[in-house]
Design an enzyme around this catalytic site. Structure first.
Site: not given
Length: 217
Positions: A177, A204
C-alpha cells in the site's frame, strides 16, 4: 540436488489410536521403490525446494528406525516449540524488511509537494508497522530465552509464532500500500515479502491452531 537422506514419518501400526502408531524412518537416496518425482511450484519461499516423494514398495532395514517404534509423534511434538520460535524469528525479519523498505520509499517518494512519509495516513501505517514489529520481537525473545533455559514454552512459542507471522503478513500488505503500484511490480522485493509471508501464517501449525493452544492454556 535433492539431498541424500530423508527423514520420513509414517504409520507403522495401523491399529494404534490416533498418533500413537507413527515412527520416524531414515530413507537413503537411491533406495529401490523410492524417488523424488517432481518439484512443486509455490506461491513464495522459492529459495527452499519442496518436492513430491513417491514410495512404491520401498523397503528399508530396521536399523534405519530413528528412535523407538511408534515413537515418532513425540519427536514431532518436541520439535514444535523450536520450530515455532524459528518461524517467529523469520517473521520478525520479514516484517522489518517490509517496514524498512517502506520507510525508505516513503522518505524518497514525493506527492503533492512533500514526501509520502509526511502524509498522515502513510505515517500512521508506518507507526503501526513499527509497533507490531517491536511487540513481535519481544514475544520471540521471551520464547527463545525460555527454550534456551530448558523451560516449557509451548504457550510462549505459540504466542510468538501467532503474533509475529500475523505481523509479517500485515507489514507485507501495508508495504504494498505504501509503495502503491510499484509495490505490485516484481522489480521491487515488496511483492515477494507478501508472497513469502503467507507460509509463515500456515507453517509449523496454522494460526488457527495457535489460537486453540493459547486458549487451552
Amino acid at each position: 540436488e535433492n539431498g541424500t537422506m530423508f527423514s520420513v514419518f509414517t504409520r507403522t501400526d495401523p491399529d494404534a489410536p490416533k498418533a500413537k502408531g507413527i515412527s520416524c524412518i531414515m530413507v537413503h537416496k537411491g533406495t529401490p521403490g523410492f524417488q523424488v518425482s517432481r518439484h512443486l511450484k509455490k506461491m513464495g519461499y522459492r529459495g527452499i525446494r519442496t518436492s513430491e516423494l513417491i514410495f512404491e514398495d520401498a523397503r528399508v532395514p530396521l536399523e534405519n528406525l530413528l528412535g523407538g517404534k511408534n515413537e515418532g509423534f513425540p519427536m514431532i511434538m518436541s520439535a514444535l516449540e523450536g520450530g515455532r520460535i524459528n518461524v517467529a524469528a523469520r517473521s520478525v525479519g520479514l516484517a522489518r524488511a517490509a517496514f524498512e523498505d517502506s520507510v525508505r520509499y516513503a522518505q524518497q517518494r514525493e506527492t503533492f509537494g512533500k514526501p509520502l512519509a509526511q502524509h498522515q495516513l502513510i505515517a500512521a501505517k508506518l507507526a503501526e508497522m513499527a509497533t507490531r514489529i517491536e511487540a513481535s520481537k519481544l514475544l520471540t525473545y521471551q520464547a527463545a530465552t525460555m527454550k534456551a533455559a530448558g523451560k516449557r514454552c509451548d504457550l510462549e512459542a505459540g504466542m510468538a509464532k501467532f503474533m509475529a507471522s500475523e505481523t509479517a503478513e500485515f507489514c507485507a500488505s501495508e508495504a504494498i500500500q505504501v509503495h502503491g503500484g510499484m509495490g505490485y511490480i516484481q522489480e521491487l522485493p515488496v511483492e515477494r515479502y507478501f508472497r513469502d509471508s503467507k507460509l509463515l501464517v500456515v507453517g509449523e501449525g496454522s494460526n488457527e491452531i495457535q489460537r486453540l493452544i493459547i486458549a487451552k492454556r
